[in-house]
Design a protein around this motif. Structure first.
Motif, short mmCIF file in Angstrom:
data_model
loop_
_atom_site.label_atom_id
_atom_site.label_comp_id
_atom_site.label_asym_id
_atom_site.label_seq_id
_atom_site.Cartn_x
_atom_site.Cartn_y
_atom_site.Cartn_z
N CYS A 1 0.68 -1.17 0.08
CA CYS A 1 0.14 -0.16 0.23
C CYS A 1 0.80 1.16 0.14
N THR A 2 2.32 1.13 0.32
CA THR A 2 3.04 2.20 0.30
C THR A 2 4.42 1.93 -0.05
N SER A 3 5.34 2.76 -0.53
CA SER A 3 6.69 2.61 -0.62
C SER A 3 7.43 2.76 0.46
N ILE A 4 8.64 2.40 0.24
CA ILE A 4 9.66 2.34 1.55
C ILE A 4 9.96 4.11 1.55
N SER A 5 9.91 4.63 0.40
CA SER A 5 10.43 6.20 0.30
C SER A 5 9.26 7.05 1.27
N SER A 6 8.04 6.58 1.12
CA SER A 6 6.97 7.35 1.80
C SER A 6 6.95 7.28 3.15
N THR A 7 7.70 6.44 3.57
CA THR A 7 7.63 6.37 5.22
C THR A 7 8.78 7.38 5.83
N GLY A 8 9.63 7.91 4.94
CA GLY A 8 10.26 8.92 5.38
C GLY A 8 10.42 10.24 4.86
N ARG A 9 9.11 10.48 4.53
CA ARG A 9 8.91 11.85 3.83
C ARG A 9 7.99 12.98 4.62
N HIS A 10 7.41 12.58 5.95
CA HIS A 10 6.64 13.34 6.42
C HIS A 10 6.92 13.33 8.01
N GLY A 11 6.57 14.76 8.67
CA GLY A 11 6.64 14.86 10.11
C GLY A 11 8.04 14.30 10.69
N VAL A 12 7.91 13.63 11.87
CA VAL A 12 9.28 13.15 12.39
C VAL A 12 9.99 12.35 11.72
N SER A 13 9.01 11.50 10.82
CA SER A 13 10.06 10.53 10.15
C SER A 13 10.82 10.99 9.07
N TYR A 14 10.55 12.25 8.69
CA TYR A 14 11.62 12.91 7.69
C TYR A 14 12.89 12.92 8.23
N TRP A 15 13.06 13.25 9.65
CA TRP A 15 14.36 13.54 10.28
C TRP A 15 14.80 12.31 10.76
N LEU A 16 13.93 11.38 10.97
CA LEU A 16 14.46 10.06 11.74
C LEU A 16 15.09 9.26 10.57
N PHE A 17 14.32 9.32 9.57
CA PHE A 17 14.87 8.18 8.32
C PHE A 17 16.25 8.78 7.85
N LYS A 18 16.38 10.21 8.11
CA LYS A 18 17.84 10.48 7.61
C LYS A 18 18.90 10.37 8.87
N ALA A 19 18.34 10.39 10.08
CA ALA A 19 19.26 10.11 11.05
C ALA A 19 19.56 8.66 11.25
N MET A 20 19.13 7.82 10.67
CA MET A 20 19.26 6.40 10.70
C MET A 20 20.09 5.88 9.43
N MET A 21 19.48 6.42 8.35
CA MET A 21 20.08 5.88 7.08
C MET A 21 21.48 6.39 6.74
N LEU A 22 21.61 7.71 6.87
CA LEU A 22 23.03 8.22 6.89
C LEU A 22 24.23 7.45 7.54
N PRO A 23 24.02 7.24 8.77
CA PRO A 23 25.19 6.23 9.40
C PRO A 23 25.35 4.87 8.85
N GLN A 24 23.89 4.38 8.40
CA GLN A 24 23.82 3.04 7.58
C GLN A 24 24.89 3.02 6.21
N ALA A 25 24.94 4.26 5.54
CA ALA A 25 25.66 4.37 4.37
C ALA A 25 27.31 4.15 4.97
N LEU A 26 27.65 4.54 5.93
CA LEU A 26 29.05 4.52 6.46
C LEU A 26 29.18 3.16 7.09
N LEU A 27 28.32 2.36 7.58
CA LEU A 27 28.34 1.11 7.81
C LEU A 27 28.66 0.27 6.75
N LEU A 28 28.05 0.62 5.80
CA LEU A 28 28.13 -0.27 4.38
C LEU A 28 29.53 -0.11 3.91
N PHE A 29 30.09 0.96 3.99
CA PHE A 29 31.44 1.06 3.39
C PHE A 29 32.32 0.34 4.36
#
Length: 230
Positions: free
Chosen positions: A46-74
């Protein structure tokens, strides 16, 4: 992996679990905020993954969790490449593909929720290269693992190869759907959610060799490869 079993275990566990926790938490918050419909996206789409991080507090929380993930992947790909190199194999292209995926994850995450055609294009390329680079890196790593003469890697080999087959089948499933006009947002979302989950399970599968043998985190003690690809 890293120099001690504990550090390697933590790296693998966090790298595998953080994105799953991120999207599920933001999915719940977005439902609570009334931004997305309430459903089980792995089955209903019913929704995409991107849609979960576009609004409200999720907008900031998504970034706060996924940006460190990029470093962990490297860090993950760099550590794995070092271990393959010690075993007599080569993982340079694995590292390059994985690093490219991590870099474009940053691009996708930063511009998620931004409006405008340029930002939409950046998000689209960001998520595409992230998935493609990560998948290519996982394929190369699985091939390298298959070449290691190490009994403790038997089950990890089976698990990783099975996960990759499922991921590739899911990716290919979009082709006939689009070709025959059967694709819709729900079907694409189901594929996206399940593909992402399988990708994270692939990272989690590295807990098997690390947990079963300290050789995976001790320099120079990996099994040698037979006829490594160059």
């Amino acid at each position: 992996m890293l120099r001690t079993p504990r550090l390697s275990f933590i790296l693998i566990m966090v790298t595998a679990a953080l994105p799953v926790l991120c999207v599920l938490l933001n999915h719940w918050l977005s439902i609570r905020g009334g931004y997305i419909p309430d459903c089980i996206p792995y089955f209903e789409g019913c929704t995409s993954i991107s849609s979960t991080g576009r609004h409200g507090v999720s907008y900031w929380l998504f970034k706060a969790m996924m940006l460190p993930q990029a470093l962990l992947l490297f860090v993950f790909w760099r550590a794995l490449e070092a271990r393959f190199r010690e075993s007599g194999s080569h993982g340079v292209w694995m590292l390059r593909a994985g690093a490219a995926g991590a870099l474009f994850l940053v691009l996708y995450t930063v511009f998620l929720g931004s409006s405008g055609d340029v930002y939409r294009l950046m998000r689209r390329y960001g998520v595409f290269v992230f998935f493609l680079g990560s998948l290519v890196a996982q394929v190369i790593a699985t091939l390298r693992l298959a070449q290691l003469n190490d009994a403790t890697a038997r089950w990890p080999k089976v698990v990783q190869q099975s996960l990759l087959v499922l991921m590739i089948l899911l990716a290919l499933a979009e082709v006939p759907l689009g070709q025959f006009g059967l694709a819709d947002d729900a079907a694409e979302n189901v594929i996206e959610w399940n593909f992402s989950l399988l990708m994270q399970l692939w990272f989690a599968s590295w807990l098997l060799p690390v947990g079963r043998s300290p050789r995976w985190v001790t320099a120079g003690r990996l099994g040698k490869v037979h006829h490594p690809l160059r």
